[in-house]
Every structure is written in C-alpha cells, then in structure tokens.
Design an enzyme around this catalytic site. Structure first.
Site, PDB file in Angstrom:
ATOM      1  CB  ALA A  59     -18.520 -69.322  50.992  1.00  0.00           C
ATOM      2  CE1 TYR A 115     -23.296 -67.798  48.598  1.00  0.00           C
ATOM      3  CE2 TYR A 115     -24.101 -66.954  46.383  1.00  0.00           C
ATOM      4  CZ  TYR A 115     -23.069 -67.485  46.960  1.00  0.00           C
ATOM      5  OH  TYR A 115     -21.959 -67.552  46.797  1.00  0.00           O
ATOM      6  N   GLY A 125     -13.691 -77.567  49.869  1.00  0.00           N
ATOM      7  CA  GLY A 125     -14.553 -77.057  48.521  1.00  0.00           C
ATOM      8  C   GLY A 125     -13.872 -77.487  47.425  1.00  0.00           C
ATOM      9  CD  GLN A 126     -17.060 -76.046  42.509  1.00  0.00           C
ATOM     10  OE1 GLN A 126     -16.702 -76.932  41.664  1.00  0.00           O
ATOM     11  NE2 GLN A 126     -17.925 -75.384  42.413  1.00  0.00           N
ATOM     12  CE  LYS A 175     -19.168 -65.206  49.290  1.00  0.00           C
ATOM     13  NZ  LYS A 175     -18.117 -65.763  49.694  1.00  0.00           N
ATOM     14  CE1 TYR A 221     -10.258 -66.685  45.253  1.00  0.00           C
ATOM     15  CE2 TYR A 221     -10.348 -67.569  47.463  1.00  0.00           C
ATOM     16  CZ  TYR A 221      -9.643 -67.136  46.283  1.00  0.00           C
ATOM     17  OH  TYR A 221      -8.415 -67.489  46.140  1.00  0.00           O
ATOM     18  CB  THR A 265     -22.112 -72.225  48.259  1.00  0.00           C
ATOM     19  OG1 THR A 265     -21.765 -73.584  48.677  1.00  0.00           O
ATOM     20  CG2 THR A 265     -20.929 -71.624  48.670  1.00  0.00           C
ATOM     21  CB  THR A 293     -21.155 -64.645  44.469  1.00  0.00           C
ATOM     22  OG1 THR A 293     -21.865 -65.052  43.628  1.00  0.00           O
ATOM     23  CG2 THR A 293     -21.745 -63.943  45.747  1.00  0.00           C
ATOM     24  CG  ASP A 294     -22.569 -64.627  39.862  1.00  0.00           C
ATOM     25  OD1 ASP A 294     -22.046 -65.638  40.383  1.00  0.00           O
ATOM     26  OD2 ASP A 294     -23.769 -64.873  39.218  1.00  0.00           O
TER      27      ASP A 294
END
Length: 301
Positions: free
Chosen positions: A69, A134, A10-11, A138, A108, A71, A110-111
């Site tokens: 994850a 999603y 992933g990035q 998370k 990690y 995503t 997420t918002d």
C-alpha cells in the site's frame, strides 16, 4: 499451496512471511525485488498496476495476500495519483485476476475510511467518509475488491506497529532515549495493533473450514490515545530494561501538532464480528504491547 504475498518488505509483510510459511510456498514481492534481509524476490510495481497481471499469470498462486500500500498519509495529499495507483487501481487488477482464477484474496484496509466523528466502535457496515486522499484511495481499493466478485477477505486495521520497521513504537523509543520531555497528541483515540497479530489472524482465517467472504475489523481489543500508548510504551520499556530512563510525556491537542492530512479523532473499530465468525479471541492492546516489547529485550542486552 503457493501464496503470493504483495508487500513483503513492510512491517505487516515481514510478519506475514513468517506466519504464512507453514501453509506452503510463499512467493514474496517488493517494488525493488529485494527483501529486508537482502535476499531477492519477485518485483511488483504498484505504481504501474497494469503490470501486475503478468506476474499473477506466471506465479499462478493458490492464495493472494495483498499487504502492499501507499501509506504516506501526509504526502498523499500532494501525490494523489501515486496513492490511487497503489491503493485503488492495483487492488482492482489483483482482485479481477483472482476472481477469474477462483483464487481467494486477502486485502488490508484502514480506519481512515471513516471520518473519526464516532463515539462508539465502528462496525463494518457503518457509513464511510474518509477525510483525505489516503483514506479515499483505500476505500476505493476496498470497493474495487468487492466489485471484482471473487472470494475476498478485507481486513480493516489501525495503528499498526511492530518491533521492526518504521512505526510509532520505534519512534517513541528512539526519541524517548534522546529527550527528557515529549509532547504527544491525546485527542486521537484508537487501538494499537501488532503486525504479528494481524498476520497470525490472517492465517487462522485462511485455515478456517468456512469459505466466508466479506469485510472484517482486525485490531487488538480496547482503546487508548496516542498519549496513552506512548506512556504505556515507556512504562514497559523501563520495566523490561529496554530503556534505562524514560521521558515525561505531555498531552497535547491535535491542533498543537498540525499535519497536511487530517487524522480521524476516533479510530476504534468493533472487532466482534471477526471474533464471532471465526471463533477468535483477540487480545487487549496492552497484551499485544508486552509481546512486541519482549522481542526488543535481546537486542538491548
């Protein structure tokens, strides 16, 4: 030291491979067993969470970093089980193994664990209320990591992008080179955050002399809308020569760009606790954009 990195393709995973390398041996995993550069790596299938313990037993890492994850925010509405396996159940399996082995875990989030109805930056202890599958998956992953009882570092982040992989910046540069006018949502506000920043901060925290455990918000500083981010991308692209010409960017409301999953309108995370606890100074999102765009200049020449 052996670091086991889940999600090496992933990035964020790509940036973590770089950032974690000075710590020792980085053992990367992907679902296919192949990294973006074509090299082979360990296989980790998050659609089958029960299979992960055997990999952990074999590698016996000193640190585990989970950047894997599900995503696909919109697809998750129809693929709840897939999102739950990857985002909730798999982190639980990993966290329980780490707790039993006394191995620190970086995870990690997420918002999207918030409902986006806020008006001031979300603090770590603010009430969570995800709007879709999603975000709910998370949040369940966070809860599973905490419940395992081991040393954990949960980093909530938002609006992640890089000079590689699939993300908003690269999409804007691609469509901006093809069209004269773009319409971009202006009523969703957050903080664009480079994957490289997340990776570098992760390593700084792991090297911190304190053995803290908890949840922190890890984003760049400041805030903007998707429309504001797009305009900044094109201004920087024009200034650096990444694009010879840029489109007009029209502001639209979220209602004009409907999606299967509802997005939080307010995604600004308060990162002051992270800066205080670890003695960090997080750059502005504008500084982060300049650094990421600089990586694209040689590729254009």
């Amino acid at each position: 030291m052996t670091v086991l990195l889940f999600g090496g393709n992933g990035q964020l995973g790509r940036e973590l491979q770089r950032a974690l390398a000075p710590l020792g041996t980085v053992v990367s995993t992907t679902r296919s067993g192949v990294l973006p550069d074509g090299s082979t790596c360990e296989v980790a299938d998050f659609s089958a969470p029960g299979s992960l313990a055997a990999l952990l037993d074999r590698v016996r890492p000193d640190v585990v970093v989970n950047a894997a994850a599900y995503t696909a925010v919109d697809r998750a509405e129809d693929e709840r089980d897939a999102a739950w396996h990857a985002n909730a159940e798999a982190p639980g399996v990993i966290a329980r193994w780490c707790a039993a082995a006394a191995v620190p875990l970086v995870h990690y989030s997420t918002d999207y664990v918030f409902d986006g109805q806020g008006t001031s930056p979300y603090r770590e202890d603010d009430a969570t209320a995800p709007l879709g599958v999603y975000g709910a998956s998370k949040l369940a992953g966070e809860e599973a990591v905490r419940a395992a009882g081991g040393r954990h570092l949960i980093f909530r982040t938002a609006w992640v992008y890089a000079s590689h992989s699939a993300n908003f910046l690269r999409t804007m540069l691609r469509v901006g080179s093809e069209r004269d006018v773009l319409r971009v949502v202006a009523d969703q506000v957050g903080t664009p955050t480079p994957a490289a920043l997340i990776a570098d901060v992760t390593v700084q925290v792991l090297q911190h002399p304190g053995q803290l455990s908890g949840t922190w918000h890890l984003t760049a500083s400041g805030q903007t809308s998707w429309h504001g981010f797009a305009e900044a991308i094109f201004a920087e692209a024009l200034a650096t020569g990444v694009l010879a010409k840029v489109p007009t960017v029209e502001a639209i409301a979220s209602s004009e760009y409907p999606t299967p999953a509802q997005r939080p309108a307010w995604s600004v995370l308060d990162n002051r606790r992270l800066q205080r606890d670890f003695g960090l100074v997080l750059p502005t999102w504008q500084d982060g954009l300049e650094r990421v765009m600089a990586e694209l200049i040689p590729a254009k020449r």
